[in-house]
Motif scaffolding. Structure first.
Motif, PDB file in Angstrom:
ATOM      1  N   SER A   1       0.829  -1.157  -0.160  1.00 30.69           N
ATOM      2  CA  SER A   1       0.130  -0.165   0.007  1.00 30.69           C
ATOM      3  C   SER A   1       0.772   1.475  -0.150  1.00 30.69           C
ATOM      4  O   SER A   1       0.471   2.331  -0.655  1.00 30.69           O
ATOM      5  CB  SER A   1      -1.099  -0.131   1.067  1.00 30.69           C
ATOM      6  OG  SER A   1      -0.291  -0.012   2.489  1.00 30.69           O
TER       7      SER A   1
ATOM      8  N   CYS B   1      -4.712  -9.366   6.690  1.00 23.32           N
ATOM      9  CA  CYS B   1      -5.470  -9.238   5.179  1.00 23.32           C
ATOM     10  C   CYS B   1      -6.666 -10.142   5.197  1.00 23.32           C
ATOM     11  O   CYS B   1      -6.862 -10.939   5.815  1.00 23.32           O
ATOM     12  CB  CYS B   1      -4.397  -9.325   4.193  1.00 23.32           C
ATOM     13  SG  CYS B   1      -3.228  -7.878   4.010  1.00 23.32           S
TER      14      CYS B   1
ATOM     15  N   GLU C   1      -5.450  -5.109   5.106  1.00 22.45           N
ATOM     16  CA  GLU C   1      -5.926  -4.909   3.689  1.00 22.45           C
ATOM     17  C   GLU C   1      -6.968  -5.768   3.395  1.00 22.45           C
ATOM     18  O   GLU C   1      -6.779  -7.107   3.328  1.00 22.45           O
ATOM     19  CB  GLU C   1      -4.946  -4.611   3.017  1.00 22.45           C
ATOM     20  CG  GLU C   1      -3.931  -3.460   3.167  1.00 22.45           C
ATOM     21  CD  GLU C   1      -4.716  -1.996   3.126  1.00 22.45           C
ATOM     22  OE1 GLU C   1      -5.872  -1.936   2.946  1.00 22.45           O
ATOM     23  OE2 GLU C   1      -3.731  -1.099   3.383  1.00 22.45           O
TER      24      GLU C   1
END
Length: 171
Positions: free
Chosen positions: A49, A107, A75
């Protein structure tokens, strides 16, 4: 998550300080090949990111090539998809001679993350290692950046068909 509670991180910190990186083989316990091949070059990359967010900045104007390391934390799959799309459109993925994927701690479901990585990376014509183990995981392996090294990824073999080695330190 507290890295100081990890025996792996404490051991790695000791090695950073007192042993040269040159010649060190760095392979996580779950590392496997997503795409076969060999590559050499400068170790670059880091948090997916942050790399995607830095695109457009003057220092990101040229893709450095080399072996690209990617990992992230907390994420959702759609955000990882967007970050990978940004790196692909910027030329960062196609400039890489190899790609090493680290931990995806917190994630989306790892099966989905793996499928997404395969979709973006498997047909680039470069070796890709999955689950190298560096990143934000509490027991993450340490990986040096801005050093040169080599990687090998193949399907199978007694060593899971993978290796990642830092080049010898210059004399």
């Amino acid at each position: 998550m507290c890295f100081r509670d990890s025996e792996q991180v404490r051991d790695d910190t000791q090695r950073w300080l007192f042993e040269p990186w040159g010649g060190r083989r760095i392979v996580g316990p779950a590392t496997e090949a997503l795409a076969e091949g060999t590559a050499a070059g400068l170790f670059t990359g880091g948090n997916l990111s942050l790399l995607a967010g830095g695109l457009g900045a003057p220092e990101a104007a040229e893709s450095p090539g080399g072996i690209l390391f990617l990992e992230d934390i907390n994420e959702d799959i759609y955000r990882l998809d967007g970050f990978l799309l940004q790196l692909r459109r910027s030329g960062r993925l196609s400039a890489a001679s190899g790609i090493v994927l680290g931990s995806w701690h917190g994630c989306a479901d790892l099966v989905g993350v793996r499928a997404l990585m395969h979709e973006y990376l498997a047909d680039l014509g470069v070796p890709v290692l999955w689950e190298q183990g560096f990143g934000h995981d509490p027991n993450a392996l340490s990986v040096p950046l801005n050093v040169t090294g080599t990687m090998r990824a193949s399907f199978g073999g007694s060593d899971h068909g993978v290796s990642l080695v830092v080049d010898e330190d210059p004399a």
